[in-house]
Scaffold this motif. Structure first.
Motif, PDB file in Angstrom:
ATOM      1  N   UNK A  29     -56.329 -34.110  28.923  1.00  0.00           N
ATOM      2  CA  UNK A  29     -57.691 -34.412  29.340  1.00  0.00           C
ATOM      3  C   UNK A  29     -58.028 -35.901  29.218  1.00  0.00           C
ATOM      4  N   UNK A  30     -57.060 -36.701  28.806  1.00  0.00           N
ATOM      5  CA  UNK A  30     -57.329 -38.104  28.534  1.00  0.00           C
ATOM      6  C   UNK A  30     -58.001 -38.840  29.674  1.00  0.00           C
ATOM      7  N   UNK A  31     -57.472 -38.712  30.884  1.00  0.00           N
ATOM      8  CA  UNK A  31     -58.012 -39.471  32.011  1.00  0.00           C
ATOM      9  C   UNK A  31     -59.370 -38.944  32.447  1.00  0.00           C
ATOM     10  N   UNK A  32     -59.501 -37.628  32.576  1.00  0.00           N
ATOM     11  CA  UNK A  32     -60.763 -37.076  33.079  1.00  0.00           C
ATOM     12  C   UNK A  32     -61.892 -37.259  32.071  1.00  0.00           C
ATOM     13  N   UNK A  33     -61.566 -37.404  30.801  1.00  0.00           N
ATOM     14  CA  UNK A  33     -62.592 -37.598  29.775  1.00  0.00           C
ATOM     15  C   UNK A  33     -63.073 -39.039  29.683  1.00  0.00           C
ATOM     16  N   UNK A  34     -62.466 -39.940  30.433  1.00  0.00           N
ATOM     17  CA  UNK A  34     -62.910 -41.333  30.389  1.00  0.00           C
ATOM     18  C   UNK A  34     -64.367 -41.424  30.816  1.00  0.00           C
ATOM     19  N   UNK A  35     -65.203 -41.949  29.942  1.00  0.00           N
ATOM     20  CA  UNK A  35     -66.616 -42.114  30.256  1.00  0.00           C
ATOM     21  C   UNK A  35     -67.477 -40.891  30.037  1.00  0.00           C
ATOM     22  N   UNK A  36     -66.900 -39.814  29.514  1.00  0.00           N
ATOM     23  CA  UNK A  36     -67.714 -38.607  29.311  1.00  0.00           C
ATOM     24  C   UNK A  36     -68.424 -38.675  27.965  1.00  0.00           C
ATOM     25  N   UNK A  43     -79.143 -46.400  32.081  1.00  0.00           N
ATOM     26  CA  UNK A  43     -78.229 -45.623  31.250  1.00  0.00           C
ATOM     27  C   UNK A  43     -76.980 -45.319  32.054  1.00  0.00           C
ATOM     28  N   UNK A  44     -75.906 -44.962  31.363  1.00  0.00           N
ATOM     29  CA  UNK A  44     -74.686 -44.573  32.047  1.00  0.00           C
ATOM     30  C   UNK A  44     -74.868 -43.221  32.718  1.00  0.00           C
ATOM     31  N   UNK A  45     -74.051 -42.948  33.715  1.00  0.00           N
ATOM     32  CA  UNK A  45     -74.079 -41.639  34.349  1.00  0.00           C
ATOM     33  C   UNK A  45     -73.759 -40.570  33.309  1.00  0.00           C
ATOM     34  N   UNK A  46     -74.450 -39.448  33.393  1.00  0.00           N
ATOM     35  CA  UNK A  46     -74.174 -38.338  32.489  1.00  0.00           C
ATOM     36  C   UNK A  46     -72.898 -37.630  32.947  1.00  0.00           C
ATOM     37  N   UNK A  47     -71.965 -37.430  32.023  1.00  0.00           N
ATOM     38  CA  UNK A  47     -70.696 -36.803  32.374  1.00  0.00           C
ATOM     39  C   UNK A  47     -70.302 -35.783  31.323  1.00  0.00           C
ATOM     40  N   UNK A  48     -70.043 -34.574  31.783  1.00  0.00           N
ATOM     41  CA  UNK A  48     -69.618 -33.472  30.926  1.00  0.00           C
ATOM     42  C   UNK A  48     -68.273 -32.964  31.427  1.00  0.00           C
ATOM     43  N   UNK A  49     -67.333 -32.751  30.522  1.00  0.00           N
ATOM     44  CA  UNK A  49     -66.027 -32.197  30.871  1.00  0.00           C
ATOM     45  C   UNK A  49     -65.905 -30.808  30.240  1.00  0.00           C
TER      46      UNK A  49
END
Length: 322
Positions: free
Chosen positions: A216-223, A199-205
């Motif tokens: 928040x566009x860049x930091x939300x990539x993959x969240x 699975x993909x890494x879990x990412x919360x912003x």
């Protein structure tokens, strides 16, 4: 990972909502992180199973009181409860000066070490399997968002590649599955080359106060999850004016939809929004406005609500109240 909201009101507490604080719980072990620490947060923690001795770090988004006035008390309580482990605080520069002044004039001795890291857009802080990064936002004072990315050891063997490269079945495959590199015919085999993440890494912003969600566009990539303030609905925001530095439901919802974020949790609601449907401003007004512009998995946070993010990137509400 899990989210547990300890405060969801903006500016001042209400009878049902304390001011801002959020716990991010790690998938492995009992460690957790605290994002913001409004006044009374230590009282909120007492109503949960969270332990201040398991607290891995504190992240402060900005220096407004409803996001940080609870910090001295929480730090003191941790000491009186026997905490000895060092604690990292990631925050605007002024937080360190304020805490040190408070310690000096109130004569409290924590008995454990505080390590301060000044937040900036280059932040890359690793604690165990969790990586914390930050992004600058737009508010009346410097404000930031934090991302929490947790990579857990959950892999499967790339069987086709192992066979193709002539790696014999048996004990060697077992070692590779554990992340151990091996030698095959005097050739060194890197385990990472034959492991596929399940699975993909879990990412919360988690965003601080912010009137421009597009930042928040860049930091939300993959969240998979965005937690963001929706202090108002659009009609109230227009009456209040643009200089308050806050977002409204439509603004956040449009960004989350455009960024294709699967799960959106709105929080930090103006005290004018009440729970009962006959109120002049009902909390469901925020929900209804957001639903018009966001088609993903939408939640409105409540104090003590706990959410779980599973390995497939789906967020679900585990509990609503005490």
């Amino acid at each position: 990972m899990q989210l547990q909201f300890l405060g969801t009101s903006a500016g001042v507490p209400t009878r049902r909502r304390n001011v801002t604080a959020l716990a991010v719980l790690c998938s492995q072990g009992k460690g957790w992180f605290l994002i913001d620490c409004g006044e009374g947060t230590q009282h909120q923690v007492l109503q949960t199973s969270l332990s201040l001795n398991q607290l891995q770090g504190i992240c402060i988004t900005h220096m407004h009181g409803d996001h940080c006035y609870g910090l001295p008390g929480l730090l003191s309580s941790a000491a009186m409860n026997g905490r000895k482990a060092p604690l990292t605080i990631i925050a605007p520069k002024g937080i360190q000066q304020w805490i040190e002044a408070t310690a000096l004039y109130s004569e409290f001795n924590l008995g454990y070490e505080l390590s301060f890291i000044e937040v900036n857009s280059q932040l890359h802080h690793r604690v165990g399997a969790v990586t914390i990064e930050a992004a600058k936002l737009s508010h009346r004072v410097p404000s930031h968002a934090y991302s929490f990315t947790e990579k857990t050891a959950d892999f499967k063997l790339d069987v086709e590649k192992l066979i193709r490269d002539g790696v014999p079945r048996g004990p060697l495959w077992g070692q590779i599955s554990k992340g151990i590199s091996v030698a095959v015919n005097d050739r060194q085999i890197s385990a990472q080359d034959y492991l596929i993440a399940n699975h993909e890494a879990e990412k919360i912003v988690v965003g601080g106060d912010n009137d421009t969600p597009s930042l928040l566009g860049e930091i939300c990539h993959g969240c998979q999850v965005l937690v963001h303030e929706a202090t108002y609905t659009e009609d109230v925001a227009l009456k209040v004016g643009s200089d308050v530095g806050h977002s409204y439901a439509r603004l956040v919802a449009e960004f989350a939809q455009q960024a294709q974020i699967a799960n959106l949790v709105l929080t930090h609601f103006s005290p004018r929004y009440q729970d009962h449907l006959k109120a002049a401003h009902c909390i469901d007004d925020i929900r209804h406005e957001a639903q018009q512009f966001y088609k993903g998995n939408l939640f409105l946070a409540r104090d003590f609500a706990t959410f779980d993010l599973d390995k497939q990137g789906q967020l679900s509400l585990m509990s609503r109240d005490l």
